[in-house]
Design a protein around this motif. Structure first.
Motif, mmCIF file in Angstrom:
data_model
loop_
_atom_site.group_PDB
_atom_site.id
_atom_site.type_symbol
_atom_site.label_atom_id
_atom_site.label_comp_id
_atom_site.label_asym_id
_atom_site.label_seq_id
_atom_site.Cartn_x
_atom_site.Cartn_y
_atom_site.Cartn_z
ATOM 1 N N PHE A 23 -5.223 5.222 2.741
ATOM 2 C CA PHE A 23 -5.444 3.580 2.304
ATOM 3 C C PHE A 23 -5.428 2.792 1.091
ATOM 4 O O PHE A 23 -4.291 2.550 0.160
ATOM 5 C CB PHE A 23 -6.838 3.077 3.292
ATOM 6 N N ASP A 24 -6.440 3.919 0.727
ATOM 7 C CA ASP A 24 -7.068 3.529 -1.171
ATOM 8 C C ASP A 24 -5.635 4.063 -1.594
ATOM 9 O O ASP A 24 -5.682 5.458 -1.993
ATOM 10 C CB ASP A 24 -7.966 3.597 -1.043
ATOM 11 N N GLY A 25 -5.555 2.960 -2.545
ATOM 12 C CA GLY A 25 -4.550 3.566 -3.769
ATOM 13 C C GLY A 25 -3.083 3.949 -3.138
ATOM 14 O O GLY A 25 -1.677 3.640 -3.326
ATOM 15 N N THR A 26 -2.733 3.469 -1.958
ATOM 16 C CA THR A 26 -1.816 3.117 -1.414
ATOM 17 C C THR A 26 -1.334 1.903 -0.359
ATOM 18 O O THR A 26 -0.477 1.160 -0.847
ATOM 19 C CB THR A 26 -2.011 4.373 0.221
ATOM 20 N N LEU A 27 -2.158 1.355 -0.149
ATOM 21 C CA LEU A 27 -1.980 -0.069 0.808
ATOM 22 C C LEU A 27 -2.792 -1.395 -0.385
ATOM 23 O O LEU A 27 -2.492 -2.247 -0.106
ATOM 24 C CB LEU A 27 -2.453 0.118 2.306
ATOM 25 N N SER A 28 -3.641 -0.398 -0.697
ATOM 26 C CA SER A 28 -5.042 -1.028 -1.206
ATOM 27 C C SER A 28 -5.227 -1.119 -2.688
ATOM 28 O O SER A 28 -4.835 0.145 -2.501
ATOM 29 C CB SER A 28 -6.322 -1.104 -0.525
ATOM 30 N N HIS A 29 -5.120 -1.193 -3.837
ATOM 31 C CA HIS A 29 -5.029 -0.977 -4.944
ATOM 32 C C HIS A 29 -7.169 -0.559 -5.035
ATOM 33 O O HIS A 29 -7.475 -0.882 -4.195
ATOM 34 C CB HIS A 29 -5.649 -2.236 -6.345
ATOM 35 N N LEU A 30 -6.829 0.852 -5.544
ATOM 36 C CA LEU A 30 -8.235 1.182 -6.120
ATOM 37 C C LEU A 30 -9.810 0.089 -6.865
ATOM 38 O O LEU A 30 -8.959 -0.609 -7.254
ATOM 39 C CB LEU A 30 -7.549 2.083 -7.338
ATOM 40 N N HIS A 31 -10.933 0.205 -6.320
ATOM 41 C CA HIS A 31 -11.346 -1.325 -6.699
ATOM 42 C C HIS A 31 -12.683 0.114 -7.461
ATOM 43 O O HIS A 31 -13.392 0.459 -7.028
ATOM 44 C CB HIS A 31 -12.209 -1.661 -5.043
ATOM 45 N N MET A 39 -6.320 -4.381 1.881
ATOM 46 C CA MET A 39 -4.812 -4.553 1.819
ATOM 47 C C MET A 39 -4.101 -5.715 0.930
ATOM 48 O O MET A 39 -4.541 -6.535 1.526
ATOM 49 C CB MET A 39 -4.020 -4.112 3.230
ATOM 50 N N ILE A 40 -3.223 -5.588 0.137
ATOM 51 C CA ILE A 40 -2.114 -6.499 0.048
ATOM 52 C C ILE A 40 -1.695 -7.179 0.508
ATOM 53 O O ILE A 40 -1.058 -6.802 1.610
ATOM 54 C CB ILE A 40 -1.288 -6.055 -1.634
ATOM 55 N N PRO A 41 -1.363 -8.208 0.122
ATOM 56 C CA PRO A 41 -0.554 -9.452 1.800
ATOM 57 C C PRO A 41 0.180 -8.716 1.991
ATOM 58 O O PRO A 41 1.006 -8.572 3.072
ATOM 59 C CB PRO A 41 -0.816 -10.077 0.909
ATOM 60 N N GLU A 42 1.603 -8.180 1.203
ATOM 61 C CA GLU A 42 2.783 -7.567 1.221
ATOM 62 C C GLU A 42 2.597 -5.818 1.999
ATOM 63 O O GLU A 42 3.901 -5.763 3.123
ATOM 64 C CB GLU A 42 3.811 -7.670 -0.032
ATOM 65 N N ALA A 43 1.739 -5.000 2.013
ATOM 66 C CA ALA A 43 1.632 -4.425 2.372
ATOM 67 C C ALA A 43 1.213 -4.286 3.874
ATOM 68 O O ALA A 43 1.849 -4.106 5.159
ATOM 69 C CB ALA A 43 0.679 -3.419 2.280
ATOM 70 N N ARG A 44 1.033 -5.725 3.967
ATOM 71 C CA ARG A 44 0.092 -6.147 5.340
ATOM 72 C C ARG A 44 1.038 -6.403 6.444
ATOM 73 O O ARG A 44 1.201 -6.253 7.640
ATOM 74 C CB ARG A 44 -1.083 -6.931 5.749
ATOM 75 N N ALA A 45 2.165 -7.825 5.928
ATOM 76 C CA ALA A 45 3.162 -7.485 6.121
ATOM 77 C C ALA A 45 4.134 -6.966 6.783
ATOM 78 O O ALA A 45 4.645 -7.359 8.492
ATOM 79 C CB ALA A 45 3.632 -9.294 5.536
ATOM 80 N N ALA A 46 4.394 -5.447 5.943
ATOM 81 C CA ALA A 46 5.720 -4.956 6.273
ATOM 82 C C ALA A 46 4.718 -3.778 7.857
ATOM 83 O O ALA A 46 5.484 -4.023 8.427
ATOM 84 C CB ALA A 46 5.879 -3.979 5.283
ATOM 85 N N ILE A 47 3.537 -3.006 7.344
ATOM 86 C CA ILE A 47 2.964 -2.220 8.909
ATOM 87 C C ILE A 47 3.163 -3.759 9.964
ATOM 88 O O ILE A 47 3.683 -2.998 11.235
ATOM 89 C CB ILE A 47 1.140 -2.801 8.302
ATOM 90 N N GLU A 48 2.757 -5.045 9.474
ATOM 91 C CA GLU A 48 2.506 -5.683 11.623
ATOM 92 C C GLU A 48 4.291 -5.980 11.534
ATOM 93 O O GLU A 48 4.638 -5.845 13.133
ATOM 94 C CB GLU A 48 2.579 -7.256 10.692
ATOM 95 N N ARG A 49 5.601 -6.115 11.083
ATOM 96 C CA ARG A 49 6.682 -5.816 11.355
ATOM 97 C C ARG A 49 7.076 -4.195 11.938
ATOM 98 O O ARG A 49 7.527 -4.201 12.707
ATOM 99 C CB ARG A 49 7.377 -5.922 9.965
ATOM 100 N N LEU A 50 6.427 -3.006 11.190
ATOM 101 C CA LEU A 50 6.968 -2.043 11.658
ATOM 102 C C LEU A 50 6.064 -2.012 13.166
ATOM 103 O O LEU A 50 6.475 -0.911 13.993
ATOM 104 C CB LEU A 50 6.494 -0.850 10.453
#
Length: 259
Positions: A23-31, A39-50
């Motif tokens: 998750f951290d650094g992979t689907l979301s930026h480190l904070h 999660m960044i929106p683009e990652a969430r959209a791709a995951i929902e598709r998969l």
């Protein structure tokens, strides 16, 4: 066909695909404040598709405790996404909920004592945060100076060596974790693979702790590393946004292959 497209085409053909993601650094930026990671929106959209594709399962595999992973992933009770928290010591499964090991009073007492001691030992160190975890603790030093980070790590290393030498130590990006459970992301992947009967696994991660999973992958699997550091992965993507694009490309290719 590029190496990236070829890797996507190969994994997309498998009968039963597990897409397992750090998750951290992979689907979301480190904070700087870890609980604000999302999660960044683009990652969430791709995951929902998969996750909507036949014979395709998505899982998040994280060092975060299951509770914290659900919070930052905004993971709801009706989600189709499986979770492996605490490096595979805790799971969440659709239709079953949380699967957690039984509590042990001795381990829990030692965890609390070490957490208290670590907080005391690092008190006044700017940029250092001690995170309580389900099976141990983490020393965060993302906003500390290199000298302060080294001092904090050394102080907690000494505490654990004296009070819990049997605990497992893991180092990552600006964090050192200690735990009385010894599961790793390799065992998490093995458990998830067996649970769904996956014929191939795609695992993506960005940090040192992800290498346990990456080196465990077989010939039919695909390992993806986010960033430029050395890795056992066979495919490298530049950043979180590039991984989201990679996952979206996989969703498109797998939808085509499954028609």
């Amino acid at each position: 066909m590029s190496a990236r497209a070829d890797a996507i085409a190969k994994i997309a053909r498998t009968d039963r695909l597990l897409v397992a993601l750090d998750f951290d650094g992979t689907l979301s930026h480190l904070h700087d404040e870890p609980m604000k990671a999302r999660m960044i929106p683009e990652a969430r959209a791709a995951i929902e598709r998969l996750a909507a594709l036949p014979d395709t399962t998505v899982a998040f595999v994280s060092g975060r405790s299951l509770h914290d992973l659900r919070e930052i992933a905004e993971h709801l009770d009706d989600s189709p996404v499986l979770l492996a928290g605490s490096h595979g010591a805790e799971f969440w499964v659709p239709g079953e909920g949380a699967l957690e090991p039984e509590a042990d009073e001795v381990d829990d007492a030692l965890r609390q004592a070490l957490y208290d001691h670590a907080v005391t030992a690092t008190e006044g160190m700017d940029g250092v945060w001690i995170e309580p975890k389900s099976f141990g603790l983490g020393v965060h030093t993302r906003t500390a100076s290199p000298e302060t980070a080294a001092a904090a790590d050394a102080a907690v290393d000494a505490l654990v060596a004296a009070e819990a030498p049997h605990w497992r130590r893991r180092s990552g990006k600006n964090i050192v974790e200690y735990a009385f459970r010894h599961e790793g992301k390799d065992s998490a992947i093995a458990a998830l693979r067996a649970r769904i009967g996956a014929t191939a696994v795609l695992f993506a991660g960005d940090d040192v702790t992800d290498e346990d999973a990456l080196v465990s992958l077989g010939d039919a699997d695909l390992g993806v590393h986010v960033g430029e550091s050395e890795s056992a992965a066979s495919v490298f993507v530049a950043n979180v946004e590039d991984l989201a694009a990679f996952l979206d490309e996989l969703a498109t290719e797998r939808a085509y292959k499954r028609e």
